[in-house]
Write an enzyme that holds these catalytic residues in place. Structure first.
Site, PDB file in Angstrom:
ATOM      1  N   SER A 193       0.171 -12.803  13.034  1.00 41.20           N
ATOM      2  CA  SER A 193      -0.585 -14.049  13.132  1.00 41.20           C
ATOM      3  C   SER A 193      -1.557 -14.185  11.943  1.00 41.20           C
ATOM      4  O   SER A 193      -1.110 -14.139  10.795  1.00 41.20           O
ATOM      5  CB  SER A 193      -1.294 -14.133  14.480  1.00 41.20           C
ATOM      6  OG  SER A 193      -1.792 -15.422  14.679  1.00 41.20           O
ATOM      7  N   ASP A 239       7.474 -20.282  18.265  1.00 40.33           N
ATOM      8  CA  ASP A 239       6.024 -20.192  18.034  1.00 40.33           C
ATOM      9  C   ASP A 239       5.427 -21.584  17.811  1.00 40.33           C
ATOM     10  O   ASP A 239       5.812 -22.295  16.889  1.00 40.33           O
ATOM     11  CB  ASP A 239       5.785 -19.305  16.812  1.00 40.33           C
ATOM     12  CG  ASP A 239       4.353 -18.790  16.742  1.00 40.33           C
ATOM     13  OD1 ASP A 239       3.431 -19.570  17.043  1.00 40.33           O
ATOM     14  OD2 ASP A 239       4.166 -17.619  16.386  1.00 40.33           O
ATOM     15  N   HIS A 285       4.451 -17.286  20.365  1.00 39.24           N
ATOM     16  CA  HIS A 285       3.415 -16.530  19.645  1.00 39.24           C
ATOM     17  C   HIS A 285       2.873 -15.366  20.475  1.00 39.24           C
ATOM     18  O   HIS A 285       2.632 -14.288  19.955  1.00 39.24           O
ATOM     19  CB  HIS A 285       2.286 -17.495  19.298  1.00 39.24           C
ATOM     20  CG  HIS A 285       1.330 -16.987  18.284  1.00 39.24           C
ATOM     21  ND1 HIS A 285       1.583 -17.058  16.924  1.00 39.24           N
ATOM     22  CD2 HIS A 285       0.121 -16.391  18.397  1.00 39.24           C
ATOM     23  CE1 HIS A 285       0.553 -16.539  16.269  1.00 39.24           C
ATOM     24  NE2 HIS A 285      -0.346 -16.121  17.148  1.00 39.24           N
TER      25      HIS A 285
HETATM   26  P1  4NP Z   1      -3.807 -15.788  15.778  1.00 36.89           P
HETATM   27  O1  4NP Z   1      -2.983 -17.035  15.208  1.00 36.89           O
HETATM   28  O2  4NP Z   1      -4.186 -14.885  14.672  1.00 36.89           O
HETATM   29  O3  4NP Z   1      -2.960 -15.176  16.836  1.00 36.89           O
HETATM   30  O4  4NP Z   1      -5.052 -16.397  16.414  1.00 36.89           O
HETATM   31  C1  4NP Z   1      -3.460 -18.126  14.548  1.00 36.89           C
HETATM   32  C2  4NP Z   1      -2.913 -19.306  14.949  1.00 36.89           C
HETATM   33  C3  4NP Z   1      -3.345 -20.471  14.371  1.00 36.89           C
HETATM   34  C4  4NP Z   1      -4.309 -20.438  13.381  1.00 36.89           C
HETATM   35  C5  4NP Z   1      -4.838 -19.232  12.954  1.00 36.89           C
HETATM   36  C6  4NP Z   1      -4.413 -18.071  13.544  1.00 36.89           C
HETATM   37  N1  4NP Z   1      -4.768 -21.637  12.865  1.00 36.89           N
HETATM   38  O5  4NP Z   1      -5.671 -21.652  12.022  1.00 36.89           O
HETATM   39  O6  4NP Z   1      -4.271 -22.701  13.277  1.00 36.89           O
END
Ligand code: 4NP
Length: 581
Positions: free
Chosen positions: A446, A525, A557
């Protein structure tokens, strides 16, 4: 040691169950575990210690149970990973699950249950709103919030929660919805301050605030409009002086319990008194009848559930969890360090050494997701797998990470992929200079996958290879594919500075990448969509770079089953065996 041995070790670690406790109702502790292959809800009879599995196939969110009802309320993704949820209920003694209300599935991200009603915040394609489900199954939109805010509690009088209600990316306010008047009001003790996760006791809200400098617990009486600092009978909490609170709440007789954390470790306090458990991390707590139930783990010991007798102050393990000895032997020591980044800022990090790697040896800079999250001294399937397979792991809590106070957490706002990326690069430098690392790979999921691709694109000469899971590739394209919640998330993260999107997107630097990449991505995702990743992959192909790409079908995700976790990690360990060892 061949590949098959590596795979067996990975399997054993991925299968090691995780635990989280939610509360007690009908004489049963409600908890969540992956012990039967998916993250499901269980109950354990506190008299006989007999366990009952309540759900099958994995759930998304679980509401804290109410002692007034035997029902456990939870959400499920009904769209094979696209994170469109519905609300379900099941009796904690067992039985059939039932859908609570009929509505078009939405992304639900904050939910509370008072024994009768369920309140939640959810995002659709177009809006973020506050909803209520009544006992008869009727479903109502109470208020269109349209900013990032989530429910944290409800009772007969109020629904409360917190979020960016003033649309200032650097502040967080509380909201109060009154059932009596139908009014939705916003409360902040001071403009621009950070206030989070209110928990109700009649008309008082207990919440975390930074108005006194560091994160502290405050109480606000909604009816008397009075604010005070939470005070405790015993001094252990004040002496510990936590930097953050993992969770907190009220006991039946209106005392306060909290899990405070410092430097990636945490402790439970009841009315200010430290309830002693082994060093490491207490991640969830439930209280009932002079007993406290807590989940505990560390980087090297998996989750266990403890029961503490609060009168005798004796604890025992009621759900144990042991690694096979041949795996335990592979774990070296895990410790907390701080190193200086490019601008002198001290970056906290955890190091987990492998007993079967030389020193210096092959090392992975593991970058956590979020970005508002942390790597602490708690069990991480990804880190444990890497250490058991012969890699040292250095996990930086780059600027923007949680656990070190609001000032540190807010440092990435308006600058994602800027200072935080430099912190990650400096983690590598530190690990080499201190004699831990020889060759260094970078890996993350992520936001961590995003950092991995940005790091290999902008600093191609310092990494041996990279493993990027569920990565952000292109902020602009991702924005267009996001729902109401994630559009706002991106705007908050960049503080509206869209002019930075291109400069901070890995796709901009794909031509610079010259180390082998392993790209892993969930097909469905909906947070970090696959489409931009496919573009990135086809550019790598055109450029003739060394890479592999794994699309994991029918998942999203959030990884909810053991098998899916295995599918995500297996390509990574096969790849690292060839390109890092
Ligand atoms: P995470 O994924 O690291 O699992 O929180 C993200 C999903 C989306 C975004 C950033 C991280 N975003 O900025 O939209």
């Amino acid at each position: 040691m061949g590949l098959v041995d590596d795979i067996r070790i990975l399997e054993a670690i991925v299968k090691t169950p995780t635990y989280r406790v939610y509360g007690v109702t009908s004489g049963r502790l409600i908890y969540r575990s992956t012990s039967e292959g998916a993250s499901d809800i269980w109950s354990i009879d506190l008299r006989t210690l007999e366990k009952t599995r309540l759900t099958i196939g994995g759930v998304h969110g679980v509401a804290v149970p109410s002692e007034k009802s035997p029902l456990v309320i939870y959400t499920r993704d009904v769209t094979r990973g696209r994170e469109q949820h519905q609300v379900f209920a099941i009796d904690c003694r067992g039985g059939e699950e039932r859908k609570l209300a009929d509505f078009t599935p939405m992304r639900i991200f904050g939910m509370a249950f008072d024994g009768k009603r369920v309140a939640f915040t959810a995002a659709s394609e177009k809006e973020i709103a506050l909803y209520l489900v009544k006992p008869d199954g009727s479903f109502e939109k109470l208020y269109s919030i349209n900013t990032i805010a989530s429910v944290s509690d409800l009772n007969e009088k109020y629904i409360v929660g917190s979020g960016m209600l003033r649309r200032n990316p650097l502040s967080s306010e509380l909201f109060i919805y009154s059932f009596e008047t139908g009014e939705f009001t916003v409360y902040t003790p001071r403009n621009g301050s950070i206030n989070k996760y209110p928990k109700l006791s009649d008309s008082r809200m207990l919440f975390e605030t930074n108005i006194w400098g560091r994160n502290r617990l405050a109480i606000y009486d909604i009816e008397e409009e009075k604010l005070s600092e939470a005070k405790f009978s015993e001094k252990d909490y004040d002496n510990y002086n936590p930097l953050a609170h993992v969770d907190y709440g009220w006991t039946k007789d209106s005392k306060i319990w909290t899990i405070g954390s410092r430097d990636g470790r945490s402790r439970v306090f009841l009315d200010g008194k430290w309830i002693s458990l082994p060093a490491g991390f207490v991640s969830s707590v439930a209280l009932h009848d002079e007993k406290l139930y807590a989940t505990h783990s560390s980087l090297m010991t998996p989750y266990r559930v403890f029961e503490v007798d609060l009168e005798k102050l004796e604890s025992r393990v009621i759900i144990d969890n042991r690694l096979p000895e041949n795996i335990e032997r592979r774990f070296g020591k895990a410790y907390f360090i701080k190193y200086k980044s490019f601008d002198g800022l001290e970056i906290p990090a955890y190091v987990a050494e492998s007993n079967i790697a030389s020193k210096p040896g092959p090392t992975i800079v593991y970058v956590h997701g979020g970005p508002w999250a942390e790597v602490a001294d708690y069990w991480s399937v990804m880190i444990a797998s890497l250490v058991a397979l012969g890699y040292h792991v250095v996990a930086p809590n780059f600027r923007g990470s949680t656990g070190y106070g609001e000032e540190f957490r807010l440092m990435d706002i308006g600058d994602p992929g800027g200072g935080d990326l430099e912190d990650v690069v400096h983690a590598r430098k530190w690990a080499v200079e201190l004699g831990i690392a020889s060759k260094v790979a970078i890996m993350g999921y992520s936001y961590g996958g995003y950092m991995t691709l940005l790091a290999t694109g902008r600093y191609p000469d310092i990494w041996q290879c990279g493993v990027a899971g569920a990565s952000v590739i292109d902020w602009e394209e991702m924005y267009g594919l996001s729902d109401a919640l994630f559009k706002q998330f991106i705007d908050v993260l960049f503080a509206g500075r869209r002019e930075l999107w291109k400069e901070r997107s890995p796709i901009t630097y794909v031509e610079n990448v010259n180390v082998p990449l392993c790209i892993i991505h969930p097909q469905n995702d909906s947070r970090t969509p696959l489409k931009p990743v496919l573009k990135y992959i086809s550019k790598l192909l055109k450029l003739g770079r060394t890479f592999e790409a794994h699309i994991v079908p029918d998942i999203g995700h959030a990884i909810v089953t053991v098998e899916d976790m295995f599918k995500i990690l297996l390509p990574a360990i096969i790849f690292l065996r060839k390109y890092l060892k």
